[in-house]
Design a protein around this motif. Structure first.
Motif, PDB file in Angstrom:
ATOM      1  N   VAL A 171      -9.164   0.641 -10.845  1.00  0.00           N
ATOM      2  CA  VAL A 171      -9.535   1.554  -9.761  1.00  0.00           C
ATOM      3  C   VAL A 171     -10.695   0.960  -8.975  1.00  0.00           C
ATOM      4  O   VAL A 171     -11.701   0.537  -9.552  1.00  0.00           O
ATOM      5  N   ALA A 172     -10.545   0.927  -7.653  1.00  0.00           N
ATOM      6  CA  ALA A 172     -11.556   0.359  -6.768  1.00  0.00           C
ATOM      7  C   ALA A 172     -12.614   1.392  -6.414  1.00  0.00           C
ATOM      8  O   ALA A 172     -12.441   2.602  -6.619  1.00  0.00           O
ATOM      9  N   GLU A 173     -13.708   0.904  -5.853  1.00  0.00           N
ATOM     10  CA  GLU A 173     -14.795   1.778  -5.402  1.00  0.00           C
ATOM     11  C   GLU A 173     -14.317   2.770  -4.344  1.00  0.00           C
ATOM     12  O   GLU A 173     -14.858   3.868  -4.210  1.00  0.00           O
ATOM     13  N   SER A 174     -13.297   2.397  -3.590  1.00  0.00           N
ATOM     14  CA  SER A 174     -12.745   3.249  -2.537  1.00  0.00           C
ATOM     15  C   SER A 174     -11.937   4.413  -3.081  1.00  0.00           C
ATOM     16  O   SER A 174     -11.585   5.329  -2.331  1.00  0.00           O
ATOM     17  N   GLY A 175     -11.602   4.375  -4.371  1.00  0.00           N
ATOM     18  CA  GLY A 175     -10.712   5.366  -4.960  1.00  0.00           C
ATOM     19  C   GLY A 175      -9.271   4.910  -5.029  1.00  0.00           C
ATOM     20  O   GLY A 175      -8.429   5.590  -5.624  1.00  0.00           O
ATOM     21  N   VAL A 176      -8.964   3.768  -4.439  1.00  0.00           N
ATOM     22  CA  VAL A 176      -7.611   3.204  -4.514  1.00  0.00           C
ATOM     23  C   VAL A 176      -7.351   2.694  -5.932  1.00  0.00           C
ATOM     24  O   VAL A 176      -8.183   1.985  -6.506  1.00  0.00           O
ATOM     25  N   ALA A 177      -6.205   3.068  -6.490  1.00  0.00           N
ATOM     26  CA  ALA A 177      -5.797   2.583  -7.812  1.00  0.00           C
ATOM     27  C   ALA A 177      -4.841   1.407  -7.627  1.00  0.00           C
ATOM     28  O   ALA A 177      -3.797   1.547  -6.994  1.00  0.00           O
ATOM     29  N   HIS A 178      -5.227   0.259  -8.157  1.00  0.00           N
ATOM     30  CA  HIS A 178      -4.395  -0.944  -8.053  1.00  0.00           C
ATOM     31  C   HIS A 178      -3.536  -1.051  -9.312  1.00  0.00           C
ATOM     32  O   HIS A 178      -4.054  -1.274 -10.409  1.00  0.00           O
TER      33      HIS A 178
ATOM     34  N   ASP B 107       9.026 -10.722 -10.043  1.00  0.00           N
ATOM     35  CA  ASP B 107       8.247 -10.957 -11.260  1.00  0.00           C
ATOM     36  C   ASP B 107       6.983 -10.113 -11.329  1.00  0.00           C
ATOM     37  O   ASP B 107       6.520  -9.765 -12.411  1.00  0.00           O
ATOM     38  N   ARG B 108       6.379  -9.811 -10.173  1.00  0.00           N
ATOM     39  CA  ARG B 108       5.130  -9.067 -10.157  1.00  0.00           C
ATOM     40  C   ARG B 108       5.099  -8.105  -8.988  1.00  0.00           C
ATOM     41  O   ARG B 108       5.428  -8.487  -7.859  1.00  0.00           O
ATOM     42  N   VAL B 109       4.718  -6.871  -9.250  1.00  0.00           N
ATOM     43  CA  VAL B 109       4.603  -5.848  -8.210  1.00  0.00           C
ATOM     44  C   VAL B 109       3.182  -5.314  -8.232  1.00  0.00           C
ATOM     45  O   VAL B 109       2.729  -4.769  -9.248  1.00  0.00           O
ATOM     46  N   HIS B 110       2.467  -5.474  -7.127  1.00  0.00           N
ATOM     47  CA  HIS B 110       1.130  -4.894  -6.993  1.00  0.00           C
ATOM     48  C   HIS B 110       1.201  -3.754  -5.978  1.00  0.00           C
ATOM     49  O   HIS B 110       1.597  -3.956  -4.838  1.00  0.00           O
ATOM     50  N   LEU B 111       0.833  -2.559  -6.431  1.00  0.00           N
ATOM     51  CA  LEU B 111       0.789  -1.397  -5.560  1.00  0.00           C
ATOM     52  C   LEU B 111      -0.653  -0.916  -5.453  1.00  0.00           C
ATOM     53  O   LEU B 111      -1.293  -0.629  -6.470  1.00  0.00           O
ATOM     54  N   ALA B 112      -1.168  -0.835  -4.234  1.00  0.00           N
ATOM     55  CA  ALA B 112      -2.470  -0.226  -3.986  1.00  0.00           C
ATOM     56  C   ALA B 112      -2.211   1.236  -3.645  1.00  0.00           C
ATOM     57  O   ALA B 112      -1.757   1.559  -2.540  1.00  0.00           O
ATOM     58  N   VAL B 113      -2.463   2.122  -4.616  1.00  0.00           N
ATOM     59  CA  VAL B 113      -2.128   3.540  -4.479  1.00  0.00           C
ATOM     60  C   VAL B 113      -3.322   4.280  -3.887  1.00  0.00           C
ATOM     61  O   VAL B 113      -4.353   4.459  -4.543  1.00  0.00           O
ATOM     62  N   ASN B 114      -3.174   4.704  -2.635  1.00  0.00           N
ATOM     63  CA  ASN B 114      -4.242   5.394  -1.926  1.00  0.00           C
ATOM     64  C   ASN B 114      -4.186   6.881  -2.252  1.00  0.00           C
ATOM     65  O   ASN B 114      -3.110   7.475  -2.211  1.00  0.00           O
ATOM     66  N   PRO B 115      -5.305   7.520  -2.561  1.00  0.00           N
ATOM     67  CA  PRO B 115      -5.287   8.928  -2.974  1.00  0.00           C
ATOM     68  C   PRO B 115      -5.095   9.882  -1.799  1.00  0.00           C
ATOM     69  O   PRO B 115      -5.984  10.641  -1.423  1.00  0.00           O
TER      70      PRO B 115
ATOM     71  N   ASP C  24     -11.218  -3.883  -3.987  1.00  0.00           N
ATOM     72  CA  ASP C  24     -10.202  -4.000  -2.938  1.00  0.00           C
ATOM     73  C   ASP C  24     -10.187  -5.413  -2.348  1.00  0.00           C
ATOM     74  O   ASP C  24      -9.124  -5.964  -2.064  1.00  0.00           O
ATOM     75  N   GLU C  25     -11.369  -5.999  -2.170  1.00  0.00           N
ATOM     76  CA  GLU C  25     -11.457  -7.367  -1.655  1.00  0.00           C
ATOM     77  C   GLU C  25     -10.813  -8.351  -2.622  1.00  0.00           C
ATOM     78  O   GLU C  25     -10.151  -9.309  -2.193  1.00  0.00           O
ATOM     79  N   LYS C  26     -10.995  -8.143  -3.912  1.00  0.00           N
ATOM     80  CA  LYS C  26     -10.384  -9.039  -4.896  1.00  0.00           C
ATOM     81  C   LYS C  26      -8.860  -9.084  -4.728  1.00  0.00           C
ATOM     82  O   LYS C  26      -8.252 -10.165  -4.754  1.00  0.00           O
ATOM     83  N   TYR C  27      -8.265  -7.922  -4.522  1.00  0.00           N
ATOM     84  CA  TYR C  27      -6.808  -7.881  -4.376  1.00  0.00           C
ATOM     85  C   TYR C  27      -6.375  -8.369  -3.001  1.00  0.00           C
ATOM     86  O   TYR C  27      -5.297  -8.972  -2.864  1.00  0.00           O
ATOM     87  N   ALA C  28      -7.182  -8.127  -1.980  1.00  0.00           N
ATOM     88  CA  ALA C  28      -6.852  -8.646  -0.649  1.00  0.00           C
ATOM     89  C   ALA C  28      -6.868 -10.173  -0.655  1.00  0.00           C
ATOM     90  O   ALA C  28      -5.989 -10.820  -0.073  1.00  0.00           O
ATOM     91  N   HIS C  29      -7.851 -10.751  -1.327  1.00  0.00           N
ATOM     92  CA  HIS C  29      -7.913 -12.215  -1.429  1.00  0.00           C
ATOM     93  C   HIS C  29      -6.703 -12.749  -2.186  1.00  0.00           C
ATOM     94  O   HIS C  29      -6.091 -13.750  -1.788  1.00  0.00           O
TER      95      HIS C  29
ATOM     96  N   ASN D 140       0.859  -1.179   0.000  1.00  0.00           N
ATOM     97  CA  ASN D 140       0.000   0.000   0.000  1.00  0.00           C
ATOM     98  C   ASN D 140       0.895   1.230   0.000  1.00  0.00           C
ATOM     99  O   ASN D 140       1.789   1.356   0.849  1.00  0.00           O
ATOM    100  N   VAL D 141       0.670   2.147  -0.952  1.00  0.00           N
ATOM    101  CA  VAL D 141       1.499   3.352  -1.048  1.00  0.00           C
ATOM    102  C   VAL D 141       0.598   4.567  -1.221  1.00  0.00           C
ATOM    103  O   VAL D 141      -0.560   4.468  -1.629  1.00  0.00           O
ATOM    104  N   SER D 142       1.168   5.731  -0.936  1.00  0.00           N
ATOM    105  CA  SER D 142       0.456   6.991  -1.103  1.00  0.00           C
ATOM    106  C   SER D 142       0.638   7.514  -2.520  1.00  0.00           C
ATOM    107  O   SER D 142       1.420   6.965  -3.311  1.00  0.00           O
TER     108      SER D 142
END
Length: 214
Positions: free
Chosen positions: A201-208, A167-175, A60-65, A8-10
């Motif tokens: 982009v999630a419903e929360s506004g977080v960009a994955h 090999d893979r980097v997932h960043l959840a970018v919080n606004p 967000d739940e999809k990525y948390a799972h 999770n990043v800003s």
């Protein structure tokens, strides 16, 4: 098998915060940074032990799972384990409690020799002093056909990225803008050229943002 990172990043790229106080050891910024993640159904069940079904169920739940799915071993720094808080206490078992959420072998990078710690849910903390390539070799062997996650902290993740081992980097970018801390991209100019990028982009506004090697 893939080597994965999830953070999770800003908006300004920080994955750690600096507003902690003795009265508020996590700080307000940390809660804001991870709010969408900790609100998910998976996080509540896996970390808080809440099996009521409560929690968000969207993107967000999809990525948390997916965070916990297919992981066979984890690598983390001493800070993420909590070793810095009790460096000289041989009984200290980390700040993850009696049932750490990993449920796989975890390799903790440290300069202090400690015996491995095993929990009933399958989590085993091994304490190692090794270069990224060597500890990754051990983690891959332990993971079998499953993935290896580089869990953190930020400096540990950067070491593996700089060595070309991810090999893979997932960043959840919080606004939100934090302004200080440890920034994930420092010293990694142009690394995005090594990956293909997918954005959702999630419903929360977080960009994955998901960076994958071709």
């Amino acid at each position: 098998m893939a080597v994965r990172v999830d953070l999770n990043v800003s908006l300004d790229g920080f994955a750690t915060t600096t507003d902690q106080t003795p009265e508020n050891p996590f700080g307000d910024d940390w809660g804001r940074l991870v709010a969408a993640y900790t609100a998910t159904r998976t996080f509540r069940a896996r970390v808080f032990g809440d099996d009521s079904g409560a929690g968000t169920t969207g993107v967000d739940e999809k990525y948390a799972h997916a965070y916990f799915e297919g992981i066979g071993a984890e690598i983390m720094g001493a800070g993420m384990f909590g070793l810095h808080q009790h460096p000289d206490d041989p009984e200290w078992q980390g700040w993850w409690g009696d049932a750490p959420p990993f449920e796989v072998p975890v390799f903790v990078l440290t300069h202090r020799s400690r015996d491995s710690i095993e929990f009933a849910n399958g989590t085993v903390f091994h304490f190692v002093e090794a270069a990224p390539g060597e500890v990754l070799r051990r983690a891959v062997e332990a993971a079998g056909d499953a993935d290896v996650r580089i869990g953190g902290g930020v400096d540990v993740v950067r070491q593996f990225l700089q060595a070309g081992l991810v090999d893979r980097v997932h960043l959840a970018v919080n606004p939100l803008v934090i302004g200080s801390g440890e920034r994930i991209w420092d010293g990694l100019r142009g690394i995005e050229n090594d990956y293909a990028l997918h954005t959702e982009v999630a419903e929360s506004g977080v960009a994955h943002l998901t960076f994958r090697r071709d």
